[in-house]
Design an enzyme around this catalytic site. Structure first.
Site, PDB file in Angstrom:
ATOM      1  N   LEU A 166     -36.635  29.037  -8.818  1.00 30.43           N
ATOM      2  CA  LEU A 166     -36.345  29.098  -7.387  1.00 30.43           C
ATOM      3  C   LEU A 166     -37.604  28.909  -6.554  1.00 30.43           C
ATOM      4  O   LEU A 166     -37.561  28.311  -5.475  1.00 30.43           O
ATOM      5  CB  LEU A 166     -35.665  30.423  -7.053  1.00 30.43           C
ATOM      6  N   LYS A 167     -38.735  29.394  -7.048  1.00 33.64           N
ATOM      7  CA  LYS A 167     -39.995  29.220  -6.320  1.00 33.64           C
ATOM      8  C   LYS A 167     -40.362  27.748  -6.192  1.00 33.64           C
ATOM      9  O   LYS A 167     -40.731  27.279  -5.108  1.00 33.64           O
ATOM     10  CB  LYS A 167     -41.105  29.992  -7.029  1.00 33.64           C
TER      11      LYS A 167
END
Length: 320
Positions: A166-167
């Site tokens: 997700l980062k």
């Protein structure tokens, strides 16, 4: 709880500052002895190296510039890892790599978490940054007080590796926003628009974004300083590309962005500030994309507040 922190750069130095400011028992290490000395003056204990930190601390946090750096540090810490020890990886890294290192930690009896941050250095400095955490729920609950000290919005993303995926997705989106903001501002100037007015028009419209409201300001100031460099952008969108490639997603935009930033590094240097990617268009058009009244760097004017867990939309409870 005794906490060790490795990596006192632009982000790590600010995250460690939030821990100190809130009374956490903190020991620190960095290859740059001057950075260690600065944090030690504020109350941290200077450590001899990663192995000593893992030996003497309950939790060791790493915030490093590359997966290779994290691997080098892990090799030093590994002999000291055992039951009760927690490794928190706050670097922006590769999902597969954090899973590999996490498996080594767990095999040694410890616990691993990937917990990258998002929101800019100015929010890391005030403890108002967002933090993702990939780990089991029991571990999340153990480290939640630390996460809520360093950040405001805390999201449990699922098992280890999920936070890193997700980062890099969010960093991909931020990079796309930066490049489109650059094209928008240069086109506005070329069309004869006042850049102060153009900034406000974008800000109050459907075209606004976090990147516009922050990075466009330092672009227009001329400093272009967000404490982030072109090589780091290239690393992040490269990691995003690797995730897509592993899952056979035929991306079209990201390969072009990789090409643009590679060109930027070749022209201006890998350590050039990332918003200066706009210089490619400034040079091509002969236009100066600056305007009066904008700050040279971003500061967070929100007061520091206790962190809280974010529950994903559509879920009644947090991830279990």
């Amino acid at each position: 709880m005794k906490v060790g922190f490795i990596g006192l750069g632009n982000v790590g130095g600010k995250l460690s500052g939030s821990l100190l400011r809130n009374g956490i028992n903190l020991s620190v290490y960095d290859l740059n002895e001057a950075l260690v000395a600065q944090v030690a003056k504020r109350g941290a204990t200077a450590a001899e190296g990663p192995a000593q930190l893992m030996e003497t601390c309950d939790v060791v946090i790493t915030c490093l510039p590359s997966p290779a750096s994290s691997d080098q540090v892990m090799q030093q810490m590994l002999p000291e890892i055992g039951p009760g020890k927690i490794w928190m990886e706050m670097s922006t890294t590769d999902e597969a790599e954090v899973k590999r290192l996490g498996a080594m930690v767990e095999q040694a009896g410890g616990t691993a978490v990937d917990s990258p941050v998002s929101g800019g250095c100015h929010r890391a400095d005030t403890g108002n940054i967002s933090i993702f955490a990939g780990c089991d729920r029991e571990t999340f609950d153990r480290i939640a007080p630390l996460l809520k000290t360093m950040g405001r919005r805390i999201l449990h993303t699922g098992p280890i590796g999920s936070a890193s995926v997700l980062k890099v997705i969010t960093n991909y989106l931020a990079t796309a926003n930066l490049l489109t903001c650059c094209e928008a501002l240069v086109t506005a100037k070329a069309a004869g628009m006042d850049l102060n007015t153009a900034y406000e028009a974008i800000k109050i419209s459907s075209g606004t974004s976090f990147v516009h409201e922050t990075e466009s300001q330092v672009i227009l100031n001329g400093s272009r300083d967000i404490s982030f460099t072109m090589d780091l952008v290239s690393k992040d969108i490269g990691l995003f590309q690797a995730v897509a490639d592993r899952h056979n997603v035929p991306l079209e935009i990201n390969p072009l962005m990789i090409k643009i930033f590679k060109d930027g590094e070749e022209r201006f240097g890998s350590r050039e500030l990332s918003p200066n990617i706009i210089k490619r268009l400034e040079e091509a058009t002969g236009l100066d994309i600056t305007a009066p009244g904008f700050p040279p760097e971003m500061t967070d004017d929100e007061p520091e507040e206790p962190g809280y867990e974010v529950v994903p939309t559509g879920r009644e409870t947090a991830f279990n």
